[in-house]
Motif scaffolding. Structure first.
Motif, mmCIF file in Angstrom:
data_model
loop_
_atom_site.group_PDB
_atom_site.id
_atom_site.type_symbol
_atom_site.label_atom_id
_atom_site.label_comp_id
_atom_site.label_asym_id
_atom_site.label_seq_id
_atom_site.Cartn_x
_atom_site.Cartn_y
_atom_site.Cartn_z
ATOM 1 N N SER A 23 0.836 -1.200 0.000
ATOM 2 C CA SER A 23 0.000 0.000 0.000
ATOM 3 C C SER A 23 0.875 1.256 0.000
ATOM 4 O O SER A 23 0.541 2.256 -0.636
ATOM 5 N N LEU A 24 2.029 1.196 0.663
ATOM 6 C CA LEU A 24 2.947 2.342 0.636
ATOM 7 C C LEU A 24 3.545 2.518 -0.761
ATOM 8 O O LEU A 24 3.777 3.637 -1.211
ATOM 9 N N LYS A 25 3.772 1.403 -1.462
ATOM 10 C CA LYS A 25 4.283 1.511 -2.832
ATOM 11 C C LYS A 25 3.228 2.139 -3.747
ATOM 12 O O LYS A 25 3.556 2.936 -4.621
ATOM 13 N N ARG A 26 1.961 1.807 -3.512
ATOM 14 C CA ARG A 26 0.901 2.468 -4.299
ATOM 15 C C ARG A 26 0.908 3.968 -4.019
ATOM 16 O O ARG A 26 0.724 4.790 -4.914
ATOM 17 N N GLU A 27 1.158 4.301 -2.764
ATOM 18 C CA GLU A 27 1.214 5.712 -2.382
ATOM 19 C C GLU A 27 2.401 6.414 -3.051
ATOM 20 O O GLU A 27 2.291 7.551 -3.503
ATOM 21 N N ILE A 28 3.539 5.723 -3.118
ATOM 22 C CA ILE A 28 4.712 6.281 -3.802
ATOM 23 C C ILE A 28 4.348 6.587 -5.252
ATOM 24 O O ILE A 28 4.625 7.654 -5.775
ATOM 25 N N ARG A 29 3.699 5.632 -5.886
ATOM 26 C CA ARG A 29 3.344 5.821 -7.290
ATOM 27 C C ARG A 29 2.408 7.011 -7.459
ATOM 28 O O ARG A 29 2.603 7.873 -8.316
ATOM 29 N N LYS A 30 1.378 7.069 -6.625
ATOM 30 C CA LYS A 30 0.393 8.139 -6.735
ATOM 31 C C LYS A 30 1.068 9.493 -6.533
ATOM 32 O O LYS A 30 0.875 10.428 -7.309
ATOM 33 N N LEU A 31 1.881 9.558 -5.491
ATOM 34 C CA LEU A 31 2.553 10.817 -5.176
ATOM 35 C C LEU A 31 3.515 11.248 -6.272
ATOM 36 O O LEU A 31 3.478 12.379 -6.743
ATOM 37 N N ALA A 32 4.405 10.319 -6.642
ATOM 38 C CA ALA A 32 5.464 10.677 -7.582
ATOM 39 C C ALA A 32 4.892 10.944 -8.971
ATOM 40 O O ALA A 32 5.283 11.894 -9.640
ATOM 41 N N GLN A 33 3.948 10.093 -9.382
ATOM 42 C CA GLN A 33 3.475 10.194 -10.756
ATOM 43 C C GLN A 33 2.306 11.154 -10.907
ATOM 44 O O GLN A 33 2.361 12.089 -11.695
ATOM 45 N N VAL A 91 9.504 19.141 -1.984
ATOM 46 C CA VAL A 91 9.452 18.988 -0.524
ATOM 47 C C VAL A 91 8.133 19.555 0.012
ATOM 48 O O VAL A 91 7.484 18.949 0.862
ATOM 49 N N ASP A 92 7.709 20.706 -0.529
ATOM 50 C CA ASP A 92 6.414 21.285 -0.126
ATOM 51 C C ASP A 92 5.291 20.286 -0.357
ATOM 52 O O ASP A 92 4.432 20.074 0.495
ATOM 53 N N ARG A 93 5.316 19.678 -1.536
ATOM 54 C CA ARG A 93 4.245 18.745 -1.897
ATOM 55 C C ARG A 93 4.272 17.491 -1.025
ATOM 56 O O ARG A 93 3.228 17.020 -0.574
ATOM 57 N N LEU A 94 5.461 16.960 -0.782
ATOM 58 C CA LEU A 94 5.579 15.763 0.068
ATOM 59 C C LEU A 94 5.105 16.076 1.485
ATOM 60 O O LEU A 94 4.402 15.282 2.108
ATOM 61 N N GLU A 95 5.494 17.248 1.953
ATOM 62 C CA GLU A 95 5.118 17.671 3.303
ATOM 63 C C GLU A 95 3.592 17.735 3.421
ATOM 64 O O GLU A 95 2.996 17.241 4.377
ATOM 65 N N GLU A 96 2.977 18.304 2.398
ATOM 66 C CA GLU A 96 1.526 18.478 2.407
ATOM 67 C C GLU A 96 0.807 17.138 2.246
ATOM 68 O O GLU A 96 -0.073 16.785 3.021
ATOM 69 N N ARG A 97 1.210 16.354 1.242
ATOM 70 C CA ARG A 97 0.503 15.103 0.942
ATOM 71 C C ARG A 97 0.707 14.037 2.014
ATOM 72 O O ARG A 97 -0.196 13.278 2.323
ATOM 73 N N LEU A 98 1.928 13.941 2.538
ATOM 74 C CA LEU A 98 2.208 12.892 3.526
ATOM 75 C C LEU A 98 2.010 13.410 4.952
ATOM 76 O O LEU A 98 2.229 12.685 5.911
ATOM 77 N N ARG A 99 1.618 14.675 5.053
ATOM 78 C CA ARG A 99 1.456 15.337 6.358
ATOM 79 C C ARG A 99 2.699 15.128 7.226
ATOM 80 O O ARG A 99 2.644 14.569 8.317
#
Length: 160
Positions: A23-33, A91-99
């Motif tokens: 599920s974390l890998k799905r999250e990586i894909r969603k976030l990155a892509q 970094v802004d986006r990761l901070e926001e999306r991953l809280r």
């Protein structure tokens, strides 16, 4: 589930279940892509970094989101030659999306590098086979299948 049990018997030092890793890998894909617009090779690299951290027993419930963010950050930097404003934006986006707390995320980047033994350019053999470009058909986007692959742990030797 049965698969989680088999997985934890095979990799007792990995602190997350197979379902959680997937599920974390799905999250990586969603976030990155989807959220950041990176191409499949970046996603595949982030996957491999993430799996290596898991295999080395570095991932746990507390730091899994930070590790997810750090893997995307490292993969994006290495495969996209990011300029400083682009890094800040990511970094802004990761901070926001991953809280996440940005300081914590950035402070994990170096330990993640150390855990990966500074090997960010992946040799061909470490790229999951189904994601390698096909020499017979170089224009075919063979990276896509990485998203269907199960955990690519088979190609790694677990640390003792």
């Amino acid at each position: 589930s049965n698969m989680n049990e088999t997985f934890s018997e095979k990799f007792p030092h990995v602190q997350l279940t197979l379902s959680k890793i997937r599920s974390l890998k799905r999250e990586i894909r969603k976030l990155a892509q989807e959220d950041c617009g990176y191409e499949e090779p970046t996603v595949a690299m982030a996957y491999v970094y993430f799996e290596k951290l898991a295999l080395h027993g570095k991932l746990d419930k507390q730091n899994r989101k930070l590790c997810t963010g750090a893997c995307i950050l490292l993969a994006a930097k290495i495969s996209n030659d990011l300029k400083r404003p682009e890094v800040k934006q990511l970094v802004d986006r990761l901070e926001e999306r991953l809280r996440l707390n940005r300081k914590e995320l950035l402070s994990l980047e170096f330990p993640a590098l150390v855990a990966l033994e500074f090997k960010l350019h992946l040799p061909q053999r470490e790229i999951p086979p189904e994601t390698r470009p096909d020499p017979q058909n170089p224009h075919q986007n063979s990276w896509c299948s990485v998203f269907k692959c199960t955990v690519c742990f088979v190609s790694y030797t677990p640390c003792k």
